[in-house]
Each structure stands twice: as C-alpha cells, then as structure tokens.
Scaffold this motif. Structure first.
Motif, PDB file in Angstrom:
ATOM      1  N   PHE A   5     -32.345 -70.767 123.395  1.00 51.45           N
ATOM      2  CA  PHE A   5     -32.251 -71.482 122.124  1.00 51.45           C
ATOM      3  C   PHE A   5     -30.851 -72.038 121.943  1.00 51.45           C
ATOM      4  N   GLY A   6     -30.762 -73.128 121.180  1.00 45.53           N
ATOM      5  CA  GLY A   6     -29.478 -73.735 120.905  1.00 45.53           C
ATOM      6  C   GLY A   6     -29.627 -75.199 120.568  1.00 45.53           C
ATOM      7  N   ALA A   7     -28.488 -75.870 120.479  1.00 45.68           N
ATOM      8  CA  ALA A   7     -28.480 -77.291 120.166  1.00 45.68           C
ATOM      9  C   ALA A   7     -28.387 -78.158 121.408  1.00 45.68           C
ATOM     10  N   ASP A   8     -28.115 -77.543 122.567  1.00 47.43           N
ATOM     11  CA  ASP A   8     -27.781 -78.362 123.735  1.00 47.43           C
ATOM     12  C   ASP A   8     -28.397 -77.857 125.028  1.00 47.43           C
ATOM     13  N   VAL A   9     -29.262 -76.820 124.968  1.00 42.17           N
ATOM     14  CA  VAL A   9     -29.750 -76.219 126.202  1.00 42.17           C
ATOM     15  C   VAL A   9     -31.264 -76.081 126.191  1.00 42.17           C
ATOM     16  N   ALA A  10     -31.867 -76.395 127.330  1.00 39.43           N
ATOM     17  CA  ALA A  10     -33.288 -76.133 127.572  1.00 39.43           C
ATOM     18  C   ALA A  10     -33.379 -75.150 128.728  1.00 39.43           C
ATOM     19  N   VAL A  11     -34.116 -74.055 128.530  1.00 33.92           N
ATOM     20  CA  VAL A  11     -34.278 -73.020 129.548  1.00 33.92           C
ATOM     21  C   VAL A  11     -35.728 -73.048 130.026  1.00 33.92           C
ATOM     22  N   LEU A  12     -35.914 -73.265 131.326  1.00 30.82           N
ATOM     23  CA  LEU A  12     -37.247 -73.373 131.922  1.00 30.82           C
ATOM     24  C   LEU A  12     -37.406 -72.284 132.968  1.00 30.82           C
ATOM     25  N   LYS A  13     -38.558 -71.583 132.929  1.00 28.53           N
ATOM     26  CA  LYS A  13     -38.818 -70.511 133.885  1.00 28.53           C
ATOM     27  C   LYS A  13     -40.259 -70.604 134.363  1.00 28.53           C
ATOM     28  N   GLY A  14     -40.501 -70.062 135.562  1.00 33.08           N
ATOM     29  CA  GLY A  14     -41.865 -70.026 136.061  1.00 33.08           C
ATOM     30  C   GLY A  14     -41.996 -69.162 137.293  1.00 33.08           C
ATOM     31  N   VAL A  15     -43.226 -68.836 137.615  1.00 36.18           N
ATOM     32  CA  VAL A  15     -43.543 -68.078 138.823  1.00 36.18           C
ATOM     33  C   VAL A  15     -43.944 -69.057 139.914  1.00 36.18           C
ATOM     34  N   GLY A  16     -43.397 -68.862 141.113  1.00 36.65           N
ATOM     35  CA  GLY A  16     -43.729 -69.731 142.229  1.00 36.65           C
ATOM     36  C   GLY A  16     -42.494 -70.193 142.970  1.00 36.65           C
ATOM     37  N   HIS A  17     -42.718 -71.043 143.959  1.00 41.96           N
ATOM     38  CA  HIS A  17     -41.625 -71.558 144.781  1.00 41.96           C
ATOM     39  C   HIS A  17     -40.787 -72.553 143.982  1.00 41.96           C
ATOM     40  N   PRO A  18     -39.456 -72.499 144.098  1.00 49.68           N
ATOM     41  CA  PRO A  18     -38.612 -73.438 143.365  1.00 49.68           C
ATOM     42  C   PRO A  18     -38.966 -74.900 143.589  1.00 49.68           C
ATOM     43  N   ARG A  19     -39.417 -75.241 144.791  1.00 46.55           N
ATOM     44  CA  ARG A  19     -39.805 -76.630 145.061  1.00 46.55           C
ATOM     45  C   ARG A  19     -40.945 -77.074 144.151  1.00 46.55           C
ATOM     46  N   ASP A  20     -41.946 -76.201 143.973  1.00 50.52           N
ATOM     47  CA  ASP A  20     -43.089 -76.538 143.128  1.00 50.52           C
ATOM     48  C   ASP A  20     -42.709 -76.533 141.650  1.00 50.52           C
TER      49      ASP A  20
END
Length: 294
Positions: free
Chosen positions: A111-126
């Motif tokens: 959370f914040g005014a300037d940041v987006a945090v994205l996460k997921g399961v799987g290979h970084p390429r995908d």
C-alpha cells in the motif's frame, strides 16, 4: 536459495525502461527459485495514478467491477494476475479499511501512494508476462524469486513483504530467532499475516521507520537484533538499501553508475543493464548498510 534483484533509476531518461529492465533481471534469477515470485514497482502512473493511493490485494476472488461497486466512491480496481490493485483518492489507510470491511479474508500485500506490489505462484517468466511488467514505467523496482523453505507456496508467501506505507523488503536466507522477535512485536501490538520469517524482518523494519528512524539506522538495528544468515533489500518512497549478515553468507553484488544503482544475488542479473561496462561493481561487506536516497 531465492534470488533478489533491485533497480534504482537516477536518470529520468530510463524511467520508461524500468519494467523491461526489471523483467530481464528477475527472469535471470529464476533458477534460484521458480516456485513463486513478486515485484514492487515505484512510479508507474498506470498502476498508481498521480493523486491516488494504491492498495495491492491478494486472496480475493471477486471480479474487479464487483469489488469497485462494493467499495463505492471513486475506487477503481485492476486485476494483474493474482493481485488486485485498488486505487482511490481516499487516504491509503481508509482504502485498506474499506477493503477489509467488505472482504475480511482479503490480504493486503502492499500500500502507498507510489508503489504497486504484485505476487504470484509460478515461474517468473510466466508471471512477468501475465503482469505486463515489461511495459511498466517508473523510477524504482524490487523483485524476488522464491524457493520456499519456511512456509507454503502461495501468492501471499511470495516476496516482497510490504507492510509499511510505500515500503517493501525482500530476503534471501533465514532468520534463526524470528519466533522470539515475532512474540516481542506482538506484545507491542504488531499484527502478523503469516508465520513467514521474512514478515518478521519486514514488520521490524516498518516499526523502526514508524518510530522515526531512517532506513540505514533501522537496518543496523536489525543486524543487532536478528540471528541467522541473510541478504536484505529494503525500499521505500525515497530510498533503496542493502545489507548482509555478519558472515555475508548469502550472495549479493551491487553495481552503480551515474544513471542507476542496482543489486542482485548474482552478477548475471545485472549484465544486461545499460552502461554496466562502466559501472563500479562490488560485493557488499558484512553488516555494512548501503543506502541511496532519491
């Protein structure tokens, strides 16, 4: 093992390339941990529009339009893989509270005014392809590829851990005394979302910053408090910092030019950066905090 990457851009001319550069760095570290991955991107107006706050949300299965309707006001919701970005002009604390009031089981992952945090399961390429990371703009990015050792392989268990406003922490290693420190923080009123040792480090740093310390001082205090082996990268709305444990057990390399500062678990993640052949390159010393301010 896990792999860490980070890129702090000094030159505005490179801001349009942040996502493409970060994608290449993160994917280069995939063989250090390909069960899950995450990024924190600072300054991408498409994900965090100017004048609006942004809350990254996991473990929420409703459709974006349904969520926006439930939250009301001027809220907009965007799905990027397993992460939902909720933006609005309300204070960021109010946005978080609105999400949790409507969806108590949701997990706030940034959370914040300037940041987006994205996460997921799987290979970084995908994952980077699903997020459209290569098209992202901005001034700073942090990424992590995970080989899970301390907790389950889930999006919520992926790094970065972002528990303070516009803050995030990524970690390669293990904290030996995290259970003790977690109990101490809980007694001080800190609430945890997981049993992951990295979250303990992130909560500790966030508390230090909330108490008025700067990043460098907060990380020196972490080194004095935590046992174990680790390389950490901590970022917030104006800084970028790296520290290793007392015996520098986990690998790390830093490169710096007039246009950017970057770090990674291995040099090969830095080899594609523009002008790297002119960079000053070194391995960070044990328990020395390296910090750069915007």
């Amino acid at each position: 093992m896990c792999g860490i990457v980070g890129l702090h851009l000094r030159s505005p001319d490179l801001h349009p390339q942040l996502g493409a550069l970060l994608t290449g760095m993160l994917c280069e570290m995939a063989d250090r941990g390909s069960d899950s991955a995450g990024v924190a991107v600072y300054g991408n107006a498409a994900w965090c529009p100017p004048g609006r706050n942004c809350v990254s949300v996991l473990e929420l299965s409703a459709a974006p339009d349904e969520i926006a309707a439930a939250l009301g006001g001027d809220v907009e919701v965007r799905a990027l893989g397993e992460t939902l970005l909720v933006t609005g002009t309300a204070p960021v604390e109010a946005l978080q509270s609105a999400v949790l009031a409507a969806y108590p089981d949701a997990l706030i992952s940034g959370f914040g005014a300037d940041v987006a945090v994205l996460k997921g399961v799987g290979h970084p390429r995908d994952l980077t392809a699903a997020w459209g990371l290569a098209e992202a703009t901005g001034w700073q990015g942090v990424g992590h590829t995970r080989m899970a050792t301390e907790s389950a392989v889930t999006p919520s268990g992926a790094h970065p851990y972002a528990v303070g406003p516009d803050q995030c922490l990524v970690h390669n290693g293990s904290f030996a005394n995290h259970a003790t420190i977690r109990r101490e923080l809980r007694r001080a009123g800190v609430v945890f979302d997981s049993e992951n040792d990295t979250e303990v480090g992130a909560r500790f740093v966030a508390q230090q910053l909330a108490n008025g310390r700067d990043v460098e001082t907060a990380l020196k205090e972490l080194c004095a408090t935590f046992d174990g082996f680790y390389t950490l990268l901590v970022s917030n709305s104006d800084s970028f910092a790296v520290v290793r444990d007392a015996i520098a057990c986990k690998p790390a390399v830093i490169a710096e030019t007039d246009d950017w500062v970057a770090m990674a678990s291995e040099y090969r993640a830095l080899a594609g950066l523009p002008g790297v052949e002119r960079a000053a390159i070194w391995e960070p010393e044990p328990e020395v905090v390296y910090a750069w301010t915007r």
